[in-house]
Design a protein around this motif. Structure first.
Motif, mmCIF file in Angstrom:
data_model
loop_
_atom_site.group_PDB
_atom_site.id
_atom_site.type_symbol
_atom_site.label_atom_id
_atom_site.label_comp_id
_atom_site.label_asym_id
_atom_site.label_seq_id
_atom_site.Cartn_x
_atom_site.Cartn_y
_atom_site.Cartn_z
ATOM 1 N N TYR A 1 8.390 4.494 -3.920
ATOM 2 C CA TYR A 1 8.041 4.504 -2.503
ATOM 3 C C TYR A 1 7.345 5.823 -2.216
ATOM 4 C CZ TYR A 1 8.579 4.790 2.577
ATOM 5 O OH TYR A 1 8.363 4.938 3.929
ATOM 6 N N MET A 2 6.190 5.768 -1.580
ATOM 7 C CA MET A 2 5.376 6.956 -1.354
ATOM 8 C C MET A 2 5.810 7.762 -0.126
ATOM 9 S SD MET A 2 1.656 5.368 -2.406
ATOM 10 C CE MET A 2 0.805 6.927 -2.348
ATOM 11 N N GLY A 3 6.705 7.198 0.664
ATOM 12 C CA GLY A 3 7.250 7.970 1.781
ATOM 13 C C GLY A 3 8.208 9.062 1.286
ATOM 14 N N GLN A 4 8.297 10.163 2.042
ATOM 15 C CA GLN A 4 9.169 11.270 1.664
ATOM 16 C C GLN A 4 10.582 11.029 2.225
ATOM 17 O OE1 GLN A 4 7.367 14.952 2.938
ATOM 18 N NE2 GLN A 4 5.723 14.862 1.432
ATOM 19 N N GLY B 1 0.796 -1.222 0.000
ATOM 20 C CA GLY B 1 0.000 0.000 0.000
ATOM 21 C C GLY B 1 0.827 1.268 0.000
ATOM 22 N N VAL B 2 2.149 1.186 0.268
ATOM 23 C CA VAL B 2 2.994 2.392 0.258
ATOM 24 C C VAL B 2 3.858 2.452 -1.000
ATOM 25 C CG1 VAL B 2 3.050 2.605 2.764
ATOM 26 C CG2 VAL B 2 4.776 1.212 1.608
ATOM 27 N N TRP B 3 3.552 1.542 -1.959
ATOM 28 C CA TRP B 3 4.330 1.514 -3.198
ATOM 29 C C TRP B 3 3.449 1.926 -4.358
ATOM 30 C CZ3 TRP B 3 9.453 1.076 -3.020
ATOM 31 C CH2 TRP B 3 10.030 0.592 -1.832
ATOM 32 N N SER B 4 3.814 3.044 -4.985
ATOM 33 C CA SER B 4 2.980 3.656 -6.010
ATOM 34 C C SER B 4 3.299 3.079 -7.382
ATOM 35 C CB SER B 4 3.216 5.175 -6.017
ATOM 36 O OG SER B 4 2.631 5.770 -7.149
ATOM 37 N N ARG B 5 2.209 3.002 -8.218
ATOM 38 C CA ARG B 5 2.383 2.663 -9.634
ATOM 39 C C ARG B 5 2.630 3.922 -10.478
ATOM 40 N NH1 ARG B 5 -2.666 -0.556 -11.543
ATOM 41 N NH2 ARG B 5 -3.742 0.372 -9.752
ATOM 42 N N GLY C 1 4.604 8.448 -7.037
ATOM 43 C CA GLY C 1 4.809 8.314 -5.604
ATOM 44 C C GLY C 1 4.120 9.360 -4.780
ATOM 45 N N THR C 2 3.509 10.347 -5.401
ATOM 46 C CA THR C 2 2.860 11.409 -4.647
ATOM 47 C C THR C 2 1.547 10.897 -4.075
ATOM 48 O OG1 THR C 2 1.818 12.218 -6.671
ATOM 49 C CG2 THR C 2 3.907 13.231 -6.021
ATOM 50 N N PRO C 3 1.044 11.560 -3.001
ATOM 51 C CA PRO C 3 -0.215 11.122 -2.387
ATOM 52 C C PRO C 3 -1.353 11.078 -3.418
ATOM 53 C CG PRO C 3 0.891 12.717 -0.986
ATOM 54 C CD PRO C 3 1.654 12.677 -2.272
ATOM 55 N N GLY C 4 -2.188 9.999 -3.340
ATOM 56 C CA GLY C 4 -3.313 9.834 -4.249
ATOM 57 C C GLY C 4 -3.014 8.989 -5.464
ATOM 58 N N SER C 5 -1.771 8.683 -5.706
ATOM 59 C CA SER C 5 -1.457 7.843 -6.865
ATOM 60 C C SER C 5 -1.801 6.383 -6.563
ATOM 61 C CB SER C 5 0.020 7.976 -7.229
ATOM 62 O OG SER C 5 0.835 7.613 -6.142
ATOM 63 N N ASP C 6 -2.109 5.607 -7.633
ATOM 64 C CA ASP C 6 -2.481 4.195 -7.475
ATOM 65 C C ASP C 6 -1.311 3.402 -6.920
ATOM 66 O OD1 ASP C 6 -4.990 4.711 -8.501
ATOM 67 O OD2 ASP C 6 -4.389 4.241 -10.572
ATOM 68 N N THR C 7 -1.660 2.399 -6.090
ATOM 69 C CA THR C 7 -0.609 1.573 -5.500
ATOM 70 C C THR C 7 -0.612 0.197 -6.127
ATOM 71 O OG1 THR C 7 -1.950 0.618 -3.723
ATOM 72 C CG2 THR C 7 -0.977 2.829 -3.339
ATOM 73 N N TRP C 8 0.487 -0.526 -5.851
ATOM 74 C CA TRP C 8 0.589 -1.902 -6.337
ATOM 75 C C TRP C 8 -0.220 -2.880 -5.483
ATOM 76 C CZ3 TRP C 8 2.503 -3.429 -10.857
ATOM 77 C CH2 TRP C 8 3.308 -2.532 -11.575
ATOM 78 N N ALA C 9 -0.822 -2.387 -4.378
ATOM 79 C CA ALA C 9 -1.601 -3.291 -3.520
ATOM 80 C C ALA C 9 -2.846 -3.802 -4.235
ATOM 81 C CB ALA C 9 -1.994 -2.578 -2.227
ATOM 82 N N THR C 10 -3.379 -3.021 -5.166
ATOM 83 C CA THR C 10 -4.620 -3.410 -5.866
ATOM 84 C C THR C 10 -4.367 -3.778 -7.311
ATOM 85 O OG1 THR C 10 -5.017 -1.082 -6.397
ATOM 86 C CG2 THR C 10 -5.995 -1.921 -4.362
ATOM 87 N N ALA C 11 -3.112 -3.862 -7.702
ATOM 88 C CA ALA C 11 -2.798 -4.131 -9.113
ATOM 89 C C ALA C 11 -2.962 -5.617 -9.418
ATOM 90 C CB ALA C 11 -1.375 -3.684 -9.418
ATOM 91 N N PRO C 12 -3.655 -5.964 -10.527
ATOM 92 C CA PRO C 12 -3.847 -7.394 -10.856
ATOM 93 C C PRO C 12 -2.564 -8.054 -11.370
ATOM 94 C CG PRO C 12 -4.764 -5.974 -12.567
ATOM 95 C CD PRO C 12 -4.370 -5.086 -11.461
ATOM 96 N N ASN C 13 -1.594 -7.232 -11.758
ATOM 97 C CA ASN C 13 -0.361 -7.786 -12.333
ATOM 98 C C ASN C 13 0.781 -7.756 -11.341
ATOM 99 O OD1 ASN C 13 -0.427 -4.985 -12.493
ATOM 100 N ND2 ASN C 13 1.051 -4.905 -14.176
ATOM 101 N N ALA C 14 0.482 -7.808 -10.030
ATOM 102 C CA ALA C 14 1.521 -7.788 -9.002
ATOM 103 C C ALA C 14 1.170 -8.771 -7.898
ATOM 104 C CB ALA C 14 1.669 -6.393 -8.425
ATOM 105 N N ALA C 15 2.214 -9.368 -7.292
ATOM 106 C CA ALA C 15 2.004 -10.299 -6.182
ATOM 107 C C ALA C 15 3.263 -10.372 -5.345
ATOM 108 C CB ALA C 15 1.642 -11.690 -6.712
#
Length: 763
Positions: A67-70, A21-25, A28-42
């Protein structure tokens, strides 16, 4: 340096196994889609190479992982981002470290590199390491130099190239590798770490301020390069220069921990420019009272106009010092005298002004003024009024005609302070002025108070050692200096150089030594003290001419001259700076004390005198002169005729009007005339006479008249023609004979015997 350790910074992102959930597709800025919900990631547990890792299927032309952390980016720190990656199947992609940069307002920073170098896979199962270094400075090995604008970054990877590759990624690492770029641990900071480029074009001033602020007592390193600094710069920490600064003339540099010539010469890569910038700062700060040349020799091919270097002021009253070094004149046409000739008008009612001077604006301040008639020694230009065709002078002329041609000669000086209208309490200490016969040494400011010159050497000045062109010598002190002429082999009469001159009052000249100048000093003003000096002006000529060592240019001297060694020269006392040289209602020759000195000559012509009075007008007289307890000595050749005399080539001295003239207690060797006043004369009259003539011309000073008989005491009996002792006393009459230097004792009858007469030539 590692700020993860020293400052507790958190740089390392969490492992993928802790959640996606802290890794952006995206970026990396707030609100961008994460890899937590991506169908092509595991998440893959227990990969044989990586352990827990992330597996993705590349489906976009640029597949992003951030990484979405600053992650903080601090000036002077360098971070290395790494990740190990392999491809299991599908098309082989290209990968690179990538980032998004944000400022303090969380806005994107543009215009900086945001990706590292690309790597291409060549086989399945091949493990490649993506790596890049990000930091503030443009340095070798830094992939993404960001300067000082970003405050943080979102770091990760980009995958480019063909899609459908099955990729596994080990957890991302972010490490502080600042120490890789620092040669020492925590004892200096590099201006490049704060964005300085050193390309000679980009203004690096802000980077220097930032580096100085971060140094906190450590050394600031300026590496190789040319660093443009557009304005004033203050460095409060020590600075080490491997490169150099480029600054406008008017921009000031304050090196608070390197405030000396070593620091400034290193800063600009040039001794002369370093000296000028150091002098500029000396007059523009309160932290330091002195600029030290560190014993260095600075080679000058042109004069240093000190006020022109300072630029922003022409008056200054705080004590400042320049010390400890050498200034040496290189061969250059910049040392050539500037000479102008002009016809001008003069009247004694405005005695320090020349009028009707064509193109007066061309005549420089500080030029020596000379003319066929009526111009005394060491008269200088103090100012000009071009519109009114006027030239202003440091001293009056004494007998110039209404119109004549004048020559204005501007000597060139190693240090020239004449641009200052008023400069007080400035000190020149332990400086050797190596003039090499090319130039003069030191020009004083036009006005000021207590300029001090101490423990300096003036070696080989072409024209002058120290020049006062106006009132900047008020209260001046010259102590323990050496003045070495460039005319060592010249005959006395062929010399032109002068050690120094003064125009104003209260000057102290102490414990100096001067060799073979035309004059040691030409001194105006009153209230001066000259003590403990040795000045030698002889040559190898038989019966050689001797020039004045000290020239006193005003009658109201009020000077003490004590404990000096006057060697093959003499004191000349005149009134050549008097616009009305005739004596009219003034003190006349007054207030000079010449006590406890050594006067010595060898090989000089017998008519040389050690003390000479030279009136420039009529009716002058001695009105207060003490010459006591001195040694007068001559060796080599004929004895000196006398130690004192009058130069009456312009006007005579009134010999019948002396007041308070004391000439006593002196010692004479190789001198014919043993000058005294009061004089005690033992006189013997062998044959009886009623009038005894006692001639005092061989003892009275300066041709003075025998003005009074104070006492007559017979030595034994005074006897008549019949050899009978007579007890009556004579009466005396004065001012008889040639020069009126004889006293007559008038007896009541013809007598013979011996008396001791005490007489004076003054009242």
């Amino acid at each position: 340096m590692n700020q993860v350790i020293t400052d507790g910074l958190v740089l390392m992102p969490p492992a993928f196994s802790e959640g996606l959930g802290v890794w952006s597709r995206g970026d990396g800025t707030p609100g961008s889609d994460t890899w937590a919900t991506a169908p092509n990631a595991a998440l893959v547990p227990a990969d044989p190479d990586f352990g827990d890792c992330l597996e993705i299927l590349k489906t976009d032309s640029v597949t992003q992982l951030r990484y979405m952390g600053q992650t903080p980016i601090l000036p002077g720190t360098y971070l290395r981002i790494t990740a190990r990656v392999k491809v299991l199947s599908g098309n082989l992609p290209t990968m690179r470290v990538a980032a998004w940069a944000g400022d303090a307002a969380e806005a994107a920073v543009t215009g900086i590199p945001l990706t590292g170098s690309e790597q291409t896979f060549t086989a399945y199962g091949e493990i490649l390491t993506a790596s890049a270094i990000v930091g503030s400075g443009t340095r070798g090995g830094v992939d993404m130099p960001w300067g000082d604008a970003p405050d943080y970054g979102h770091f990760g990877l980009d995958f480019t190239g063909p899609n459908s590759g099955q990729i596994r990624i080990e957890s991302l690492k972010v490490e502080d590798v600042t120490s890789v770029f620092h040669r020492k641990m925590m004892d200096w900071v590099d201006v490049r770490d704060f964005g300085a480029l050193g390309d000679g074009v980009t203004d690096d001033r802000a980077a220097f301020f930032a580096a100085d602020a971060a140094a906190a007592g450590r050394e600031v390193l300026v590496p190789a390069g040319a660093f443009l600094i557009s304005g004033n710069l203050t460095m409060r920490n020590p600075v080490r220069f491997e490169g150099k600064l480029v600054m406008p003339d008017g921009a000031r540099l304050a090196l608070n921990q390197n405030f000396d010539l070593n620091g400034y010469a290193e800063a600009f890569g040039d001794d002369v420019l370093g000296l000028k910038k150091g002098l500029q700062q000396l007059f523009n700060q309160s932290d330091f009272e002195a600029f030290d040349l560190c014993g260095r020799r600075v080679l000058l091919d042109a004069p240093i106009d000190v006020q022109g270097v300072v630029g922003n002021k022409n008056t200054y009253a705080n004590r400042r010092v320049i010390r400890n070094g050498q200034l040496s004149a290189e061969d250059s046409s910049a040392w050539n005298d500037e000479v102008h000739s002009r016809s001008a008008n003069w009247v004694n009612t405005d005695a320090t002004t020349l009028t009707g001077v064509a193109n007066a604006g061309d005549i420089p301040v500080g030029a020596l003024v000379q003319g066929p008639q009526g111009v005394g020694r060491e008269v200088y230009v103090t100012g000009v009024n071009a519109a009114q065709e006027k030239v202003y002078l440091s001293s009056p002329l004494w007998g110039a005609p209404a119109q004549q041609s004048y020559t204005f000669t501007r000597f060139k000086y190693l240090l020239d302070f004449s641009g200052f209208l008023n400069l007080q309490r400035f000190v020149v200490s332990d400086i050797e002025f190596l003039c090499a016969g090319r130039c003069s040494a030191l020009m004083l400011p036009r006005d000021g108070l207590v300029f001090q010159v101490q423990d300096c050497f003036f070696t080989g000045p072409k024209d002058r050692g120290i020049t006062s062109c106006d009132e900047g010598c008020q209260g001046m002190q010259i102590d323990r200096c050496q003045f070495l002429s460039n005319e060592q082999t010249a005959r006395v009469q062929d010399r032109v150089s002068i050690a120094f001159n003064t125009n104003s009052s209260d000057v102290k000249i102490r414990d100096n030594r001067a060799v073979k100048f035309l004059h040691f000093a030409v001194m105006g003003g009153t209230g001066n003290i000259v003590t403990g000096n040795h000045f030698f002006q002889g040559d190898n000529e038989t019966d050689g001419v001797r020039s004045p060592g000290i020239v006193i240019t005003g009658t109201n001297s009020k000077m003490t001259f004590t404990g000096n060694y006057v060697d093959n020269c003499y004191i000349e006392w005149g009134n050549e700076h008097d616009p009305n040289p005739d004596m009219v209602g003034e003190y006349s020759f007054h207030g000079l004390t010449v006590n406890s000195n050594i006067f010595f000559a060898t090989g000089a012509a017998p008519w040389m005198k050690f003390i000479v009075i030279k009136p420039y007008g009529a009716d002058h007289y001695i009105n207060g002169l003490s010459v006591c307890d001195n040694l007068f000595k001559k060796t080599g050749g004929a004895a000196l005729e006398a130690v004192e005399g009058v130069d009456d080539s312009i006007a005579p001295l009134d010999t019948g009007r002396a007041t308070d003239l004391l000439f006593t207690g002196n010692t004479f060797h190789g001198i014919v005339k043993r000058t005294e006043n009061p004089v005690i004369r033992r006189h013997t009259e062998a044959a009886p006479a009623s009038v005894w003539e006692i001639d005092l011309s061989d003892v009275l000073p300066f041709g003075m008249q025998a003005m009074s008989a104070l006492s007559v005491l017979p030595e034994g009996a005074v006897r008549s023609v019949a050899n009978v002792a007579i007890y009556t006393m004579p009466y005396a009459t004065t001012r008889h004979g040639v020069g009126r230097q004889t006293i007559r004792l008038n007896w009541s009858q013809d007598l013979k015997g011996t008396v001791n007469l005490t007489a004076r030539c003054d009242s």
